[in-house]
Design an enzyme around this catalytic site. Structure first.
Site, PDB file in Angstrom:
ATOM      1  N   HIS A 212      69.732 111.534 -38.973  1.00 58.06           N
ATOM      2  CA  HIS A 212      68.451 112.047 -38.878  1.00 58.06           C
ATOM      3  C   HIS A 212      67.867 111.986 -40.262  1.00 58.06           C
ATOM      4  O   HIS A 212      66.633 111.917 -40.463  1.00 58.06           O
ATOM      5  CB  HIS A 212      68.332 113.254 -38.044  1.00 58.06           C
ATOM      6  CG  HIS A 212      68.475 113.014 -36.789  1.00 58.06           C
ATOM      7  ND1 HIS A 212      69.573 113.057 -35.996  1.00 58.06           N
ATOM      8  CD2 HIS A 212      67.304 112.428 -35.940  1.00 58.06           C
ATOM      9  CE1 HIS A 212      69.046 112.568 -34.856  1.00 58.06           C
ATOM     10  NE2 HIS A 212      67.877 112.187 -34.627  1.00 58.06           N
ATOM     11  N   GLU A 454      69.838 106.651 -23.307  1.00 55.29           N
ATOM     12  CA  GLU A 454      70.533 106.761 -24.482  1.00 55.29           C
ATOM     13  C   GLU A 454      72.163 106.955 -24.287  1.00 55.29           C
ATOM     14  O   GLU A 454      72.910 107.096 -25.281  1.00 55.29           O
ATOM     15  CB  GLU A 454      70.035 107.436 -25.675  1.00 55.29           C
ATOM     16  CG  GLU A 454      69.451 108.720 -25.299  1.00 55.29           C
ATOM     17  CD  GLU A 454      68.442 109.448 -26.168  1.00 55.29           C
ATOM     18  OE1 GLU A 454      68.427 109.183 -27.370  1.00 55.29           O
ATOM     19  OE2 GLU A 454      68.145 110.543 -25.972  1.00 55.29           O
ATOM     20  N   ASP A 478      71.438 106.520 -30.273  1.00 56.40           N
ATOM     21  CA  ASP A 478      72.543 107.102 -29.394  1.00 56.40           C
ATOM     22  C   ASP A 478      73.072 106.109 -28.565  1.00 56.40           C
ATOM     23  O   ASP A 478      74.497 106.190 -28.267  1.00 56.40           O
ATOM     24  CB  ASP A 478      71.966 108.195 -28.593  1.00 56.40           C
ATOM     25  CG  ASP A 478      71.763 109.418 -29.600  1.00 56.40           C
ATOM     26  OD1 ASP A 478      72.760 109.687 -30.436  1.00 56.40           O
ATOM     27  OD2 ASP A 478      70.686 109.993 -29.716  1.00 56.40           O
ATOM     28  N   CYS A 525      62.926 102.800 -28.798  1.00 55.45           N
ATOM     29  CA  CYS A 525      62.367 103.725 -29.863  1.00 55.45           C
ATOM     30  C   CYS A 525      63.490 104.016 -30.808  1.00 55.45           C
ATOM     31  O   CYS A 525      63.357 104.701 -31.727  1.00 55.45           O
ATOM     32  CB  CYS A 525      61.947 104.578 -29.293  1.00 55.45           C
ATOM     33  SG  CYS A 525      63.099 105.961 -28.493  1.00 55.45           S
TER      34      CYS A 525
HETATM   35  C1  PEP Z   1      67.739 107.156 -30.324  1.00 53.15           C
HETATM   36  O1  PEP Z   1      68.783 107.722 -29.940  1.00 53.15           O
HETATM   37  O2  PEP Z   1      67.547 105.916 -30.241  1.00 53.15           O
HETATM   38  C2  PEP Z   1      66.484 108.043 -30.597  1.00 53.15           C
HETATM   39  C3  PEP Z   1      65.299 107.253 -30.723  1.00 53.15           C
HETATM   40  O3  PEP Z   1      66.672 109.214 -30.729  1.00 53.15           O
HETATM   41  P1  PEP Z   1      67.123 110.231 -32.022  1.00 53.15           P
HETATM   42  O4  PEP Z   1      67.549 109.174 -32.816  1.00 53.15           O
HETATM   43  O5  PEP Z   1      66.148 111.137 -32.205  1.00 53.15           O
HETATM   44  O6  PEP Z   1      68.467 110.717 -31.440  1.00 53.15           O
HETATM   45 MG    MG Z   2      68.760 109.761 -29.390  1.00 53.35          MG
END
Ligand code: PEP
Ligand code: MG
Length: 605
Positions: A212, A454, A478, A525
């Protein structure tokens, strides 16, 4: 340029040679500037104090110095609180209340002074002994919230000691000037605090492309590199450095020619960016007429301008968890409503997907009271935590539904692993809707509800899940981690993190297929949506929306406009049939090399 090579040897502090380091490119961009080294946590100071002896004459001066350090610490905490308060506007900055309790604790201060006087030991030793006793006592209490306060006590104690020693503390939210931040690790909340006006770039030893901190860096448009092994010990505060966030290269003490080379590179890249900015009005459509929606991932309502600037067709993922970080209390319904309303209005009729709280894993919130877990990514994260504390989720749902009146908002649940969870979430949503109805509160009664895919179990039962929602968004960050059992933040297994692994592609394909059979659409995403190498395969598999950092939209639009769906479908078939992740990726790259080399090689300009 000289490569650092395998035999690093001891750091040579006298001759400043140019040294090249490789890491994982985490956020594009080039920075040239002065390093600010963030030392490992000063918390260790408390443990590391050595006990010496002093003479009776030294008692008074020791106590005076100690009191001055405490006073200075109190001033610092005040200043920090004011700064956080003003930067977060309505947020309460009472995260610092626990810190004040400690600097104002008379009993504690008396105990330290009395130890200095009676035991004839220096103030740092007396203070460290007393604090270690306190910390041990707090750490032993069963209440997890109180136990966590040990971290606050440790923080303040370290702050007092560093003031006593006259050490400079790193202030991430207030840098002394433009700096490149180098640290072993930056947590997502550290990154969120970074002083944006002065941070040129950052590089860390830990982390990977989908951590993140890396995602935030992209959203904040800060060049970044992660996963730099054996890096920090070779760097000194004040060194000159180049960070190439495109290639994941850091150059320490660059020579004049290297700096010139990078300045030229920067100009070429800026030229391509400007060219792409002029294409924002062009349709994102393949050569054979298939439209692909290019949406933006947003972490902070302050960056909404970028969504428009780079020509996104909407917001494909608004990560709400950042509203819950770096603060002591949870955001209430009104505060959240204001943020979501701002999103709805700013989007001017274009859709915005607001994801419900995804806290846990590596993203922690003081306001929710941290808790220790053996495997945080397999633990109480996202909807699991929300279903344990339904009031938190209901508050958020109310705010999202109400904001829907001001634009085209969609709601999305992260990390659903089974039907039972989805049923519970939908039941809570129904309760919230009827509360709003009963109190005559305006809300969007026909808001689209979506689900993130995910976790492999969700992809495998996509056919059943699809019957209950309006869309899917595949969170590949994920999905890859959970399918391949590869920690997305661990640089040591980063080589195994392969989004084109046939197992991952199979799950994406199954998800799209189930969605199509049930008449709903699918987006992606995760970070692969903005990475050209994966895009032909994703659209060939039937993905209709790609949501990414706004900065990547221009490149992906150029790519989409130069490929055909016919070819993309063939590539997807080849990728699914490939034996290895590399083989699948190679087909896609070979194709892009022919169609849009400038996008494929944007990093190497
Ligand atoms: C993902 O897991 O691809 C996602 C978009 O969520 P995050 O990166 O916030 O876990
Ligand atoms: Mg995620």
């Amino acid at each position: 340029m000289k490569n650092s090579g395998a035999k690093a040897g001891p750091p040579d502090k006298t001759v400043k040679r140019e040294i090249l380091f490789h890491g994982i490119p985490a956020s594009p961009g080039i920075a040239i500037g002065t390093v600010m080294l963030i030392a490992d946590s000063h918390r260790d100071l408390v443990r590391d104090v050595k006990t010496a002896r002093i003479t009776p004459e030294q008692v008074e001066p020791e106590i005076t110095l100690f009191r001055q350090a405490v006073d200075r610490t109190r001033e610092e905490i005040k200043e920090l609180r004011t700064r956080v308060q003003s930067s977060l506007e309505s947020h309460e900055a009472n995260i610092f209340d626990a810190h004040f309790l400690i600097v104002d604790d008379k009993m504690l201060m008396n105990e330290v002074c009395s130890s200095v006087t009676k035991k004839l030991i220096p103030a740092d030793a007396a203070f460290s002994q007393t604090m270690q006793k306190y910390i041990a006592a707090i750490s032993a209490v069963p209440d997890p919230y109180l136990r966590e306060r040990a971290a606050d006590v440790q923080d303040v104690a370290a702050r007092i000691l560093s003031n006593l020693y006259g050490l400079e503390r790193p202030k991430l939210d207030h840098l002394p000037g433009p700096r490149i931040i180098i640290a072993r690790d930056l947590t997502p909340s550290d990154t969120a605090l970074l002083d944006r006006s002065n941070v040129l770039a950052f590089a860390t030893e830990s982390g990977s492309k989908t951590s993140h901190s890396a995602i935030l860096a992209r959203s904040m448009r800060i060049p970044a590199i992660v996963g730099m092994s054996h890096f920090v010990e070779r760097i000194e505060d004040g060194d000159r450095m180049i960070i190439d966030g495109f290639l994941g290269i850091a150059i320490l003490n660059p020579e004049k020619q290297t700096v010139e080379l990078y300045e030229q590179k920067e100009n070429r890249k800026a030229k391509l960016y400007n060219e792409l900015l002029r294409e924002t009005q062009l349709q994102s459509e393949t050569t054979d007429g298939y439209r692909i929606h290019l949406a933006a991932n947003v972490e902070n309502a302050d960056t909404l301008e970028d969504v428009k600037k780079y020509g996104a067709s909407g917001i494909g993922l608004f990560r709400t968890e950042y509203l819950y970080m770096n603060r002591a209390t949870l955001p209430d319904e009104e505060e959240q409503f204001e943020v979501y309303r701002k999103v709805a209005t700013a989007m001017d009729g274009q859709p915005a997907i607001i994801r419900t709280l995804d806290i846990g894993g590596d993203k922690l919130s003081e306001a929710l009271g941290s808790y220790h877990e053996q495997n945080p990514f397999l633990g109480l994260r996202a909807v699991r935590l929300c279903l344990e504390k339904p009031e938190i989720l209901k508050t958020q749902m109310r705010a999202i539904l109400r904001a829907g009146v001001f634009g085209k908002i969609r709601m999305m649940f992260p990390m659903v692993s089974c039907m039972d969870e989805l049923n519970k979430l939908l039941k809570l949503l129904e309760e919230v809707r009827s509360d709003l109805k009963n109190t005559n509160t305006k809300f969007d009664g026909s808001m689209d509800i979506g689900l993130m895919i995910e976790i492999p179990s969700a992809a495998l039962i996509a056919d059943k899940l699809a019957k209950k929602v309006d869309f899917f968004s595949i969170g590949t960050n994920d999905l890859v981690q959970y399918t391949l059992a590869v920690d997305r933040n661990n640089e040591r297994v980063a080589h195994l993190y392969a989004p084109t692994n046939p197992a991952v592609l199979e799950l994406i394909w199954r998800t799209v297929d189930a969605a199509e059979r049930n008449g709903i659409w699918v987006g992606v995403c995760g970070e692969v949506a903005g990475d050209p190498r994966y895009v032909p395969i994703l659209i060939g598999l039937g993905v209709k929306e790609l949501s990414m950092s706004p900065l990547s939209i221009g490149h992906i639009r150029r790519l989409i406009r130069n490929v055909s769906m016919y070819d993309a479908e063939r590539l997807a078939e080849q990728a699914l049939a490939a034996e290895t992740a590399e083989e699948a990726l190679a087909c896609s790259m070979e194709y892009l090399q022919k169609k849009v080399p400038e996008v494929l090689h944007q990093h190497e300009l």
